[in-house]
Design an enzyme around this catalytic site. Structure first.
Site, mmCIF file in Angstrom:
data_model
loop_
_atom_site.group_PDB
_atom_site.id
_atom_site.type_symbol
_atom_site.label_atom_id
_atom_site.label_comp_id
_atom_site.label_asym_id
_atom_site.label_seq_id
_atom_site.Cartn_x
_atom_site.Cartn_y
_atom_site.Cartn_z
ATOM 1 N N GLU A 127 0.695 -1.128 -0.214
ATOM 2 C CA GLU A 127 0.090 -0.135 -0.046
ATOM 3 C C GLU A 127 0.829 1.119 0.052
ATOM 4 O O GLU A 127 0.518 2.205 -0.597
ATOM 5 C CB GLU A 127 -0.756 -0.036 1.088
ATOM 6 C CG GLU A 127 -2.081 -1.120 1.117
ATOM 7 C CD GLU A 127 -2.950 -0.929 0.080
ATOM 8 O OE1 GLU A 127 -2.928 0.165 -0.632
ATOM 9 O OE2 GLU A 127 -3.776 -1.958 -0.120
ATOM 10 N N THR B 193 0.756 5.838 -7.155
ATOM 11 C CA THR B 193 1.536 4.992 -8.049
ATOM 12 C C THR B 193 0.607 3.759 -8.699
ATOM 13 O O THR B 193 -0.095 3.340 -7.923
ATOM 14 C CB THR B 193 2.646 4.362 -7.382
ATOM 15 O OG1 THR B 193 3.451 5.304 -6.665
ATOM 16 C CG2 THR B 193 3.493 3.868 -8.284
ATOM 17 N N GLY C 71 9.953 7.733 -6.948
ATOM 18 C CA GLY C 71 9.272 8.885 -6.486
ATOM 19 C C GLY C 71 8.649 9.220 -5.084
ATOM 20 O O GLY C 71 8.607 8.008 -4.391
ATOM 21 N N TYR C 72 8.197 10.251 -4.809
ATOM 22 C CA TYR C 72 7.570 10.509 -3.372
ATOM 23 C C TYR C 72 8.663 9.833 -2.587
ATOM 24 O O TYR C 72 8.172 8.896 -1.704
ATOM 25 C CB TYR C 72 6.470 10.198 -3.446
ATOM 26 C CG TYR C 72 5.375 10.968 -3.738
ATOM 27 C CD1 TYR C 72 5.300 12.521 -3.750
ATOM 28 C CD2 TYR C 72 4.091 10.589 -4.770
ATOM 29 C CE1 TYR C 72 4.260 13.169 -4.374
ATOM 30 C CE2 TYR C 72 3.499 11.574 -5.501
ATOM 31 C CZ TYR C 72 3.436 12.631 -5.304
ATOM 32 O OH TYR C 72 2.364 13.513 -5.892
ATOM 33 N N CYS D 222 -18.457 2.520 -20.217
ATOM 34 C CA CYS D 222 -19.862 2.647 -20.047
ATOM 35 C C CYS D 222 -20.706 1.720 -20.616
ATOM 36 O O CYS D 222 -21.899 1.175 -20.250
ATOM 37 C CB CYS D 222 -20.546 4.070 -20.173
ATOM 38 S SG CYS D 222 -19.639 5.394 -19.045
ATOM 39 N N CYS E 85 -20.773 -1.328 -18.808
ATOM 40 C CA CYS E 85 -20.977 -1.269 -17.218
ATOM 41 C C CYS E 85 -22.252 -1.870 -16.571
ATOM 42 O O CYS E 85 -23.300 -1.470 -17.337
ATOM 43 C CB CYS E 85 -20.756 0.191 -17.256
ATOM 44 S SG CYS E 85 -20.773 0.455 -15.413
ATOM 45 N N CYS F 109 -26.835 4.863 -13.601
ATOM 46 C CA CYS F 109 -25.584 5.715 -13.025
ATOM 47 C C CYS F 109 -26.125 7.168 -13.415
ATOM 48 O O CYS F 109 -26.187 7.536 -14.711
ATOM 49 C CB CYS F 109 -24.237 5.293 -13.944
ATOM 50 S SG CYS F 109 -23.091 6.492 -13.853
#
Length: 358
Positions: free
Chosen positions: A38, A44, A82-83, A200, A203, A209
């Site tokens: 996590e 990411t 990164g980060y 969609c 979906c 929706c």
DNA sequence: AAGGCGGGGTG
DNA sequence: CACCCAGCCTT
């Protein structure tokens, strides 16, 4: 059938029947591995984090191995992801669990949330996946799915929006099976309800929706405007003396904290040799030292979220050591084990930078 | 409440 | 080119 009920049953049945994504940490019950996955996956993409996750759990299969590893090794394993504050917090938290909690990973939501680098999303993910506790995850996928299905136009990147979505997500959560539900809604957001060109037409939530029915799919979720990019120019002096190079560790609250770099002269532009000889930092750095500018690299650039870094590398040979304590020196083979930002790692990897041939 | 933090994928 | 990704921390 009420929309909430329809939402839940359709989602779970989609997850059960369709091809949800395959990931090595799915079904994992070890909180340590879930935690590692996590942290890696914060902001990411799964595809990008996958290789890093495999390397991490292979090298550091449990809290103890991570907590007792050399920090530089951990940073090196994180290089390019990164980060980098995520890596700093990963190390800090591993040491905390190892030393203060006797290696036992916390099991209560509040205790998990209190760990450095663990926010709302990650705490919910660990609590639900590892311990099957009823906490709904709220990530970019969930924001998008809820925003569209329920037609919510509150900006998601505001305090009000976060509160609203948190409450909604929690009421929708299948309390009997939080792990499965959390997995389902994130997969659904990634596979069907994608940011651009969502599926969609196939979906299963389409008929109720709001975004689809009102033709608002493309404008949801709403994000308030963010700052635009700043431009910065990094002139890197690759200073060589006696087969070693001068290296700096970035420690300021800026990009690339805890990573290494060459001697940096940041300016309003890239500098050519003439500019350099007039530059105050450069002059004071090399005062009283004979030097030879050997090579200017091509300019290179790197796009970050809020800034555009343009850089060039200037290879310089000097005839006696620098009289500054700000930098330390490293031989070419030592450079290999130091963590660098992508920009510099790429430079070092170029074939026409014969660092190793010296 | 707002700003800052990487690197990469995608249309 | 803009947008966004299995977010979090600091101010």
């Amino acid at each position: 059938m009420k929309n909430e009920k329809f939402f839940l049953t359709s989602l779970l049945s989609w997850h059960l029947n369709e091809n949800s994504r395959e990931m090595p940490w799915k079904g994992e019950k070890d909180p340590y591995k879930i935690w590692v996955s996590e942290i890696i996956l914060q902001q990411t993409r799964v595809q990008q984090g996958l290789a890093y996750y495999n390397r991490f759990v292979h090298q550091f299969p449990n809290v103890k191995t991570l907590a007792t590893a050399s920090e530089q090794k951990v940073y090196k394993l994180w290089e390019g992801l990164g980060y980098y504050s995520r890596c700093k917090n990963l190390i800090r938290t591993a040491k905390f669990i190892h030393e203060e909690l006797d290696g036992h990973f916390p099991e209560e939501y509040e205790d998990i949330l209190a760990l450095k680098g663990v926010g709302n999303y990650t705490a919910s993910a660990i609590a639900s996946f590892a311990f099957n506790q009823p906490y709904a995850v709220l990530d970019g996928n969930v924001f998008r799915v809820l925003s569209r299905f329920f037609g919510i136009e509150i900006p998601v990147n505001t305090t009000q929006g976060k509160k609203y979505y948190t409450a909604l997500a929690q009421t929708l959560l299948d309390k009997k099976n939080p792990a499965l539900y959390n997995q389902a809604i994130m997969d659904f957001g990634a596979v069907i309800c994608k940011p651009a060109l969502p599926e969609c037409l196939q979906c299963p939530l389409q008929k109720k929706c709001i975004a689809f029915l009102k033709n608002k799919v493309s404008i949801l979720p709403v994000n308030n405007a963010v700052n635009k990019q700043k431009k910065r120019f990094f002139n890197y002096l690759v200073v060589e003396y006696n087969e070693t190079f001068y290296i700096n560790k970035r420690i300021e609250k800026d990009i690339w904290e805890n990573l290494y770099e060459f001697i940096l002269i940041e300016a309003n532009s890239l500098l050519n040799e003439k500019d350099l000889l007039k530059n105050e930092e450069f002059v004071s750095l090399l005062k009283g030292i004979n030097f030879k500018v050997k090579l200017f690299s091509e300019k290179t650039s790197q796009k970050l979220t809020h800034q555009l870094i343009t850089a060039k590398f200037i290879r310089i040979e000097i005839e006696k050591p620098l009289h500054t304590v700000k930098y330390f020196s490293a031989k070419p083979n030592e450079l290999k084990s130091l963590p660098f930002p992508k920009l510099i790692a790429s430079y070092l990897a170029e074939k026409n930078v014969p660092l190793s041939s010296i």
